[in-house]
Design a protein around this motif. Structure first.
Motif, short mmCIF file in Angstrom:
data_model
loop_
_atom_site.label_atom_id
_atom_site.label_comp_id
_atom_site.label_asym_id
_atom_site.label_seq_id
_atom_site.Cartn_x
_atom_site.Cartn_y
_atom_site.Cartn_z
N LEU A 61 0.84 -1.19 0.00
CA LEU A 61 0.00 0.00 0.00
C LEU A 61 0.88 1.24 0.00
O LEU A 61 1.98 1.24 0.54
N CYS A 62 0.35 2.30 -0.58
CA CYS A 62 1.16 3.51 -0.75
C CYS A 62 1.17 4.35 0.52
O CYS A 62 0.35 4.17 1.41
N GLU A 116 -7.07 8.50 0.63
CA GLU A 116 -7.17 7.67 1.84
C GLU A 116 -7.54 6.24 1.50
O GLU A 116 -7.04 5.29 2.09
N THR A 141 -4.42 4.50 0.21
CA THR A 141 -3.42 4.11 1.19
C THR A 141 -3.92 3.04 2.15
O THR A 141 -3.14 2.26 2.68
N LEU A 142 -5.22 3.00 2.36
CA LEU A 142 -5.75 2.03 3.33
C LEU A 142 -6.18 0.73 2.65
O LEU A 142 -6.10 -0.34 3.26
N LYS A 148 -7.14 0.69 -3.49
CA LYS A 148 -7.88 1.22 -4.64
C LYS A 148 -9.17 1.81 -4.14
O LYS A 148 -9.82 1.26 -3.26
N GLU A 171 0.50 -5.30 2.62
CA GLU A 171 0.82 -4.62 3.87
C GLU A 171 1.40 -3.26 3.56
O GLU A 171 1.82 -2.96 2.45
N VAL A 172 1.41 -2.45 4.56
CA VAL A 172 2.06 -1.16 4.45
C VAL A 172 3.45 -1.31 5.05
O VAL A 172 3.62 -1.97 6.07
N PRO A 186 -3.10 9.88 7.62
CA PRO A 186 -2.47 8.62 8.02
C PRO A 186 -1.41 8.20 7.02
O PRO A 186 -1.30 8.77 5.92
N ASN A 187 -0.65 7.17 7.38
CA ASN A 187 0.33 6.54 6.48
C ASN A 187 1.21 7.56 5.78
O ASN A 187 1.35 7.56 4.56
#
Lengths: 254, 680
Positions: A93-94, A195, A198-199, A202, B40-41, B59-60
């Motif tokens: 994930l980005c 968001e 990243t979560l 897509k 995963e991140v 976030p992130n």
């Protein structure tokens, strides 16, 4: 006698026509001139001086994903579209690259237009002087760009005091220019999409389309497993696009 | 005494990489027991970027990017390694503000709510206890709206539609349930020339002050009472009524039209002669992918409480479409009808996503790009697991008389009669490959072309000849029938035409012969089948006597197991299907109709002479038998070089000229082969 009568009629007609022309001209106005009456409204002069460039920068940041000259971008149909969410890895994930998109856009527009504002004030001063005014005082104040619903506000807190002859001096300050563009709401929607990227990897476009029915939201694919999102206001046709690389599936085995 | 120690090894292989590698051995899947990674991140250096001035929490975010923002914006920004929901300043709540058309709700932190209210020049109402959007909307709906009459600059009796709290904040007088155009309020707002606006899917009137009024209803437009009180949607005109702004998406109407004069407009879409409803989505592809609504339907089922997709329907069609679907360069797309426009969304590159549809109520489809989890296929070792309803895999093999290689090279025995063994062979003797062949970066040397090589095989066909047979010279004249007759063990099915006689009606005939049974008609020597006893009974040598199958094979204890391929056709079909199903492998046309390299599918033979102990005595050059879809050794002759004599020309060129002379109606596609081949 008859000939004299005919001439008289024509003269009368000519006078009527001239009077009519004068009346029409005074009501409608003659050909527009680029030179505004600055002593009446210098804000109009400033706007006229700044707006072409400012619109170019607005279009620029809109197509480039929020920055005038993005550092990390994907070339897409002639634009350098910035990655607002990015990972170089596969199947990850980005991470979000511009945490506060709206403020970032404001900063980019301000940085881009500052020099032009300075130069326009110099022009303004020159025009006043050409018109016989004396510049009593000029204070360069702060400039601010604010994205708001359906409008971009450019606030110039400089002031200029002029005087002509024995007239009292006049001060012009706090110039507020409005540029009608819905970049604020486009950026807000973009933040929501980012968001999801990243979560979850897509965004669900149908979900977004039903939440924001006044906007058309599309997604295209570019090289390097890049998604290009484009958000367009259906009414104003203003648009904003950005790139994302999240949960990239390469070819072959992982 | 027959010299059973004279062996000729036929090396037959199918090279599926663009680079020809003659001695590529069959490989186990890449890699065996592959663990499909979970997304995963990379949590190293990622956290939450908090802007205490605006209340926004992202976030992130990388710490560096966050601190860059602090420097750029000169605001009170900090980076925290905690997650957003662990930071009190980021705690969300229900935020209600007044926008152009009345109050709206959203989930924000309190500071964010305050900032947003300032943007809209509105007061705000904030409830930290409500965390979810749905509850926030309910909260707003529970607050009664009405007309707020107040003084604004030089205007007495200015009016805005809002909730009471906002009205109080501006020292206004609140009239619950009334519109600003109510006569009794005597405000500056009127409805003489109302405009309209879309609120979600419905059309509403807007008064002269810009306040939202009631839903568009042409019949009541000039009715004073319609401009007095707020009328709820369920008390408004009905969807479908003429001049009514109560649009119904299920009837493909949605608010639209000129910006100041909106109404319910037909938002269905026409696409290639079909009409699609508002919100409907469907699958399409560019050329080469066989996709139709009825065949790619995905049923949702539940297994152990987990929602899974059922790929059963349409499986057969997809399984058999490897020659015309999922071709190199092809891609899946989802098309969606939104407000009268067809939006195209491409699925992922390399067919890492495929489009699947689900039907609702028989005439409404919903399509999505779904992950093509083809990499999981190589982990499945039997047909049941492979073709599980949730997987996008297919099992090649798995039927009576139709089996194939496993990636681990294991062979499950079957003695020709035992039903348990047959069941096991049907279940295990095959390969699990992608149902939707993925795309590869085959155009680069260090790309994914190596994956194709797992479809390569190497077979050894061993011949037993007589003592006085001149193996070096006479063998070159052998017909395919002669070669079949003398095949002693190993991959006899690799010999062209093996078992493909027209009077062998089906595989059962071959099985019967293997068990010592009779031929369908004529004598065994008239068939392209082995006549060596050792082929049917491992302890035997010599020629099968009589016209039928070997007598030794009638006894189960003496009998060899059935080969995994009963004839040459089954072998070739299996290899080709497996190769082409792996991905952009093998000899395929691209989506644009261009043919790939024929040499990517090559079957070649290498002949060797062995001594009595099986040691190599003499080696001969490799000679291709098939290239692409073309076979250019004549069917009645196993090797063609003897016919053409010894020249400097490459073998395939000699074969080409001979073949064209003999079969002028079946010209080989050699032009492409010649342009891409290398000199052997």
């Amino acid at each position: 006698m008859r000939k004299k009568g005919q001439v008289t009629i024509f003269v009368i007609l000519a006078i009527i026509l001239v009077v009519l022309a004068i009346i029409i001209y005074s009501l409608v106005g003659g050909p527009t001139s680029r030179r505004i009456d600055v002593d009446e409204d210098p804000e109009v002069f400033l706007r006229d001086c700044i707006e072409d460039d400012f619109w170019i920068y607005i279009d620029n940041v809109s197509l480039n994903g929020g920055s005038v000259s993005p550092e990390l971008y994907k070339r897409y149909y002639g634009a350098n579209v910035e990655y607002l969410c990015y990972t170089p890895e596969q199947y990850e994930l980005c991470s979000i690259r511009n945490p506060f998109l709206t403020e970032h856009i404001e900063y980019e527009l301000l940085s881009a237009i500052e020099d032009k504002i300075d130069s326009c004030f110099l022009d303004l001063q020159n025009v006043f002087e050409e018109k016989g005014y004396t510049i009593m005082d000029f204070e360069k104040g702060e400039y601010e760009v604010e994205l708001a619903p359906e409008v971009i506000n450019l606030m110039i807190n400089s002031s200029i005091t002029i005087k002509k002859g024995n007239q009292e001096s006049t001060t012009f300050d706090n110039f507020d220019l409005q540029f009608y563009n819905n970049l604020y709401e486009l950026a807000e929607i973009a933040k929501g999409i980012i968001e999801w990227e990243t979560l979850l990897g897509k965004a669900d476009l149908q979900e977004f389309s039903y939440m924001y029915t006044d906007f058309k939201i599309t997604r295209d694919l570019a090289e390097y497993e890049t998604k290009i999102y484009k958000i367009q206001d259906r009414t104003t046709k203003d648009e904003f696009q950005f790139a994302s690389r999240s949960l990239a599936f390469p070819s072959g085995m992982l | 005494m027959k010299n059973k120690s004279i062996f000729l090894i036929a090396l037959a292989f199918l090279s599926l990489a663009i680079m020809i590698s003659p001695l590529v051995l069959s490989q186990s899947p890449y890699p065996p027991g592959y663990d499909f990674p979970t997304p995963e991140v990379n949590t190293e250096n990622l956290g939450t970027c908090v802007n205490y001035d605006t209340g926004e929490c992202t976030p992130n975010t990388n710490e560096e990017d966050c601190l860059d923002m602090e420097e750029q914006l000169e605001q009170n920004i900090e980076w925290s390694s905690l997650e957003r929901n662990q930071i009190s300043a980021c705690s969300p709540g229900c935020c209600i503000i007044n926008t152009d058309y009345g109050p709206e709700s959203t989930i924000k932190s309190e500071k964010e709510c305050e900032q947003m209210a300032e943007k809209y020049s509105s007061p705000y109402d904030y409830n930290p206890e409500i965390k979810k959007s749905y509850d926030c909307v309910s909260s707003l709906l529970s607050k009664e709206q009405g007309a707020c009459v107040y003084e604004r600059e030089a205007e007495e009796n200015a009016c805005e539609r809002e909730i009471q709290k906002f009205c109080t904040a501006k020292d206004g007088k609140f009239y619950p349930g009334l519109l600003c155009t109510a006569e009794e309020l005597n405000t500056v707002c009127d409805y003489d020339k109302p405009t309209t606006t879309c609120m979600g899917e419905d059309a509403y009137y807007v008064d002269s002050c810009g306040n939202l009024a009631n839903m568009v209803d042409e019949k009541r437009k000039n009715d004073e009472s319609y401009w007095t009180e707020i009328i709820e949607q369920n008390e408004s005109c009905s969807p479908g009524e003429t001049g009514c702004g109560n649009c119904e998406t299920s009837e493909s109407t949605f608010c639209g039209g000129d910006s100041k004069d909106v109404s319910c407009v037909d938002t269905s879409c026409e696409y290639k002669g079909e009409t699609y409803s508002e919100g409907e989505s469907w699958c399409v592809s560019d050329g080469g992918i066989h996709v139709t609504n009825s065949y790619f339907t995905k049923n949702i089922t539940y297994v152990d409480g987990q929602r899974v997709a059922n790929h059963e329907q349409g499986r057969e069609l997809v399984e058999n479409s490897y020659l015309e679907a999922n071709l190199p360069g092809s891609r899946y797309y989802v098309l969606t009808c939104m407000q009268g426009e067809v939006n195209i969304e491409p699925c992922a590159d390399y067919r890492n996503e495929v489009c699947v549809e689900q039907e609702y109520g028989g005439d409404f489809t919903a399509a999505t790009c779904e992950t093509n989890d083809w990499r999981e296929c190589f982990n499945q070792t039997n047909k049941t697991q492979c073709e599980d309803i949730s997987r996008m895999c297919k099992w090649i093999g798995g039927e009576d008389y139709y089996w194939g290689y496993r990636f681990d090279n294991k062979i499950y025995p079957w003695n020709g009669q035992n039903p348990t063994q047959l069941e096991q062979r049907n279940e295990y003797q095959g390969s699990c490959v992608p149902l939707y062949a993925p795309g590869f970066v085959f155009w680069k040397d260090d790309g994914d072309g190596n994956i194709c090589s797992i479809g390569s095989v190497q077979e050894a066909a061993i011949y037993e000849t007589g003592l006085f047979t001149d193996r070096e010279d006479d063998f070159q004249d052998w017909s395919t029938m002669s070669a079949a007759h003398e095949c002693f063990s190993g991959g006899c099915y690799a010999i062209p035409d093996y078992g493909l006689d027209s009077n062998l009606n089906d595989m059962e005939d071959i099985v019967r012969i293997h068990l010592g049974g009779d031929t369908p008609s004529g004598k065994l020597k008239e068939y392209h089948l082995s006549r060596r006893q050792g082929y049917y009974c491992p302890d035997k040598t010599g020629t099968v006597t009589g016209d039928d199958g070997p007598k030794c094979a009638e006894k189960e204890s003496k009998r060899a197991d059935m080969p995994i391929f009963l004839n040459h056709g089954a072998w070739m079909d299996y290899l080709q299907e497996r190769a082409k199903s792996l991905g952009d492998c093998g000899y395929k046309q691209s989506v644009s109709g261009e043919s790939g390299q024929a040499r990517s599918e090559t079957l070649s033979a290498v002949f060797q002479i062995l001594d009595q102990d099986g040691e190599l005595k003499e080696d001969f050059d490799s000679e291709p038998i098939y290239i692409g879809d073309s076979r250019y050794t004549p069917s009645n002759t196993y090797r063609g070089s003897k016919i053409f004599g010894q020249t400097d020309e490459p073998f395939y060129w000699r074969a080409y000229r001979w073949w064209n002379n003999l079969h002028s109606d079946k010209e080989l596609n050699m032009g492409e082969i010649l342009s891409q081949s290398t000199t052997n």
